[in-house]
Design an enzyme around this catalytic site. Sequence first.
Site, PDB file in Angstrom:
ATOM      1  N   ARG A 171     -11.983  71.088 -14.415  1.00  0.00           N
ATOM      2  CA  ARG A 171     -12.309  72.480 -14.153  1.00  0.00           C
ATOM      3  C   ARG A 171     -13.429  72.944 -15.082  1.00  0.00           C
ATOM      4  NH1 ARG A 171      -8.931  75.362 -10.533  1.00  0.00           N
ATOM      5  NH2 ARG A 171     -10.287  77.095 -11.109  1.00  0.00           N
ATOM      6  N   LYS A 176     -13.764  73.845 -22.353  1.00  0.00           N
ATOM      7  CA  LYS A 176     -13.978  72.413 -22.080  1.00  0.00           C
ATOM      8  C   LYS A 176     -15.417  72.004 -22.407  1.00  0.00           C
ATOM      9  CE  LYS A 176     -10.481  72.395 -18.379  1.00  0.00           C
ATOM     10  NZ  LYS A 176      -9.449  71.411 -18.752  1.00  0.00           N
ATOM     11  N   HIS A 200       1.933  74.439 -21.006  1.00  0.00           N
ATOM     12  CA  HIS A 200       0.726  73.641 -20.774  1.00  0.00           C
ATOM     13  C   HIS A 200      -0.531  74.233 -21.385  1.00  0.00           C
ATOM     14  CE1 HIS A 200       2.443  70.843 -17.734  1.00  0.00           C
ATOM     15  NE2 HIS A 200       3.278  71.848 -17.559  1.00  0.00           N
ATOM     16  N   THR A 214      -5.573  64.918 -18.873  1.00  0.00           N
ATOM     17  CA  THR A 214      -5.014  63.739 -18.210  1.00  0.00           C
ATOM     18  C   THR A 214      -6.132  62.916 -17.571  1.00  0.00           C
ATOM     19  OG1 THR A 214      -4.524  65.222 -16.357  1.00  0.00           O
ATOM     20  CG2 THR A 214      -2.679  64.581 -17.755  1.00  0.00           C
ATOM     21  N   LYS A 238      -6.929  58.685 -17.152  1.00  0.00           N
ATOM     22  CA  LYS A 238      -7.388  57.963 -15.955  1.00  0.00           C
ATOM     23  C   LYS A 238      -8.629  57.146 -16.277  1.00  0.00           C
ATOM     24  CE  LYS A 238      -5.594  61.840 -13.413  1.00  0.00           C
ATOM     25  NZ  LYS A 238      -5.926  63.188 -12.931  1.00  0.00           N
TER      26      LYS A 238
HETATM   27  C1  26W Z   1      -1.890  82.070 -14.439  1.00  0.00           C
HETATM   28  C2  26W Z   1      -2.514  81.026 -13.630  1.00  0.00           C
HETATM   29  C3  26W Z   1      -2.527  79.716 -14.287  1.00  0.00           C
HETATM   30  C4  26W Z   1      -2.595  78.599 -13.511  1.00  0.00           C
HETATM   31  C5  26W Z   1      -2.598  77.369 -14.090  1.00  0.00           C
HETATM   32  C6  26W Z   1      -2.460  79.594 -15.654  1.00  0.00           C
HETATM   33  C7  26W Z   1      -2.456  78.380 -16.239  1.00  0.00           C
HETATM   34  C8  26W Z   1      -2.523  77.262 -15.466  1.00  0.00           C
HETATM   35  C9  26W Z   1      -2.455  75.909 -16.123  1.00  0.00           C
HETATM   36  C10 26W Z   1      -1.907  76.035 -17.497  1.00  0.00           C
HETATM   37  C11 26W Z   1      -3.731  75.208 -16.150  1.00  0.00           C
HETATM   38  C12 26W Z   1      -3.599  73.734 -16.409  1.00  0.00           C
HETATM   39  O1  26W Z   1      -3.736  72.969 -15.501  1.00  0.00           O
HETATM   40  N1  26W Z   1      -3.369  73.324 -17.668  1.00  0.00           N
HETATM   41  C13 26W Z   1      -3.519  71.934 -18.018  1.00  0.00           C
HETATM   42  O2  26W Z   1      -2.290  71.229 -17.903  1.00  0.00           O
HETATM   43  C14 26W Z   1      -2.498  69.843 -18.060  1.00  0.00           C
HETATM   44  C15 26W Z   1      -1.181  69.148 -17.799  1.00  0.00           C
HETATM   45  O3  26W Z   1      -0.296  69.356 -18.846  1.00  0.00           O
HETATM   46  C16 26W Z   1      -3.063  69.524 -19.430  1.00  0.00           C
HETATM   47  O4  26W Z   1      -3.356  68.159 -19.493  1.00  0.00           O
HETATM   48  C17 26W Z   1      -4.338  70.330 -19.681  1.00  0.00           C
HETATM   49  O5  26W Z   1      -4.776  70.148 -21.012  1.00  0.00           O
HETATM   50  C18 26W Z   1      -4.080  71.798 -19.419  1.00  0.00           C
HETATM   51  O6  26W Z   1      -5.270  72.548 -19.529  1.00  0.00           O
END
Ligand code: 26W
Length: 824
Positions: free
Chosen positions: A564, A569, A372, A671, A675
């Site tokens: 976030r 961003k 992701h 995402t 929406k």
């Molecule tokens: C290590 C802790 C941690 C926690 C969450 C690291 C990374 C994350 C995620 C990668 C953060 C996240 O929400 N990423 C988002 O995922 C979405 C669903 O695929 C994408 O639409 C977003 O672009 C992406 O930033």
Amino acid sequence: MTGKNKPCSVNISEMKKLPTDSQSLAKDFERYLTRHLGRFVGCVPFYLYEALSLTLRDHIMTDWRNTWKYYDQKGTRKAYYMSLEFLIGRSLGNHLINLDIKNESKEAMNKFALDLEEIITEEHDAGLGNGGLGRLAACFMDSCATLNLPVIGYGIRYEYGMFRQVINDGYQVEEPDHWLRDDNPWELERPEYTQVIKFGGHVDTMTEINGKTIYLWRDTDDVLAIPYDVPISGYKNNTVNTLRLWSASATNVFSLADFNAGSYSDAVESKNDAEHISMVLYPNDASENGKELRLKQQYFLASASLQDVMRMWTLNEGDDLCQFAALNVFQMNDTHPTIAVAELMRLLIDEKNMTWDDAWWITTRTMAYTNHTLLPEALEKWPVSLFEKLLPRLLQIIYEINARFLKEVSSKWPGDTNRLVRMSIIEEGDTKNVRMAYLAIVGSFSVNGVAALHSQLLVDGLFKDFYELWPEKFNNKTNGVTPRRWIVHSNPLMTQLISEKIGDQWIHQLEDIEKLKSYASDADFIKRWRNVKTENKTRLADLVKELCNVDFDVSSIFDVQVKRIHEYKRQLLNVLHVIHLYNRVKNNDTQDWTNRCVLIGGKAAPGYRIAKRIIKLINNVADVINNDPQVGDKLKLAFIPNYGVSKMEIICPGTDLSEQISTAGKEASGTGNMKFMMNGAVTIGTYDGANIEILDAVGKENFFLFGLKAEEVEARRRHYQPDKIIEHDDDLKQVMHLLSCGHFNSFESGIFDEIIESLLSPDDPWLTLADFRAYVDAQQAVALAYQDQVAWDKMSIMNTACSGFFSTDRTMQEYNRDIWKLNT
Ligand code: 26W
């Protein structure tokens, strides 16, 4: 079919469905309220919510049970979605829609002079996620149930979800979110399926008479994993899938030895240690550096879930595992649960007596990994020393996986030691680390990104070496969102208007929404579309008034960025534009002006200093602008506190302009962009993530594109000179002057210095100033376009009409077609 874990033999599928007329619902509601909860209609409203939820739950139970039974049949292939986050939000409103009893429930509540919508808002959000990744998991669950896909979600039942954000003097303050303090009618505790999870201890090896080595992981500190099941109803299809969330508990309530030795507090402490594992969601959405408790959470989830699947397997199929890979597939949501690769190996070898090769054959045919993010700081690494202490047997297995993997690499590229160093699962250096993404790739048969550009950048960059070795593993699955929550539930007026014109098939077949295109030039339809938008803007304006005490006038353009808070961003770029507009008003440069209300919202990770300072900046700029009589309705700025799922349900229907302005190549997908599009907002955005696919779908005449492309960003880095950009741009010069002269922080000297420095740095990774001019010009085009109301409304309709691709129903069908291959 014996044993205490087998369902009892009463055939409940023959039970009659409960009546759903409003009279019966009212009767059940009253009984729950008075006889079960011991309350009455004038009580604290939370109990009204609880009584109605319990009423509804009765209707869900039969279908839930039948769905389990159906999936439990021998030979049913199932997928397991493993995720540290499920950002579900509220459930009651969603179930009412899916069960098709919203109108009857409304009537039932009316009999008590109660308002259904108010009752729905009594529910606490289940905020078990940070942002996009967690909300995606929740949308996936909704779509799988709607498509009758046998998919079980596995996650953690955090006692405290995402923190509550309070704004104090413009600063973010975090407060705990004790969402389970009141009862949660949407979970069913299942202590009968408790699993034991091991930590610590050491590994002894023994050689059996036949020469086989066996590994004994001993003297461990065990923790219990207790499952709580959450029902996930499909849309009008009698399917109810399960999200199984694990809660940690001590093995013995108190250690008897400690207790008898008189050390009462030591005994309680060990209980606390165990229960801390599921206490709190980590609130970081990018980097989490080496926290022991976080690794414990990851292993806790992976081990409990895999053992649970093994338990179900043994129950139905016995000890023979040769069909296991044919009937099970695990989807790992980012690297967070990827210790599952090693854990499955451990279970197969140590507990099921399999050979390494057989176990590896099964593991690499059942594991699949979704990435992701491209941000290097978000790629998880764990110190080998931590693994050694916490999960010694798992570390042995990872070493063995790595040794065999590196052998494969060196046989393909003999002598290429650089490549071996680059690809090793173990990163060498002062502190050795386990690279979780590499473990995930090596152990999986499928690796996917979440939007076309993102998946391409993965194979061109981050995972290039692995792509060269196994090109067939890599694929793209563009994200989506569920139209049930993000249109039907959050935008009832638009839902009604659309269904009146094209029928209601679109709700579970979103491609159908394309039929709206033929109304984009229909004057009467446009007028009604506009009326719906205005109603939704009024609802949003009321919320902004209540939470921010700022007056948004609905004739202004509503310009919204909620997500976030992160430098990539570029909320800062948004603020710079707002300051520019303010400056224009102050300079009386307001010819052809379009009144604008800018709304920004989002949480910053508690330890992310600059992100928190950006929130303060937004609030200070808002204070100056909103209190300047010369500005009036021309421009408003508000920061909405505690942004989350329920807020978004009101925000996205009321938005005209959706801000998707990340530095190109950094936002994996996004995402929120989808929406907004579905709800008829027009996007101003960079060529990044799923914006690109949104632009493709809607056409450039219905999208405000600006800024550097991903490859241009990379080229530009090498000669990026922000001071030169400022020098050549008068507007930017004035904006930077207002920022640095203390105009927005007159009594708080220096508080924005760090932000200003980051903008001025030639090493600014987000190249914010490089896109300033293009952004301001695009915003000017937006302002002019908004003045032709009918033309704008057409764009708005076209955005909704072209959003069919962005349903998670489509995404899930693709996962199923290419990865899971489940029968439906
Ligand atoms: C290590 C802790 C941690 C926690 C969450 C690291 C990374 C994350 C995620 C990668 C953060 C996240 O929400 N990423 C988002 O995922 C979405 C669903 O695929 C994408 O639409 C977003 O672009 C992406 O930033």
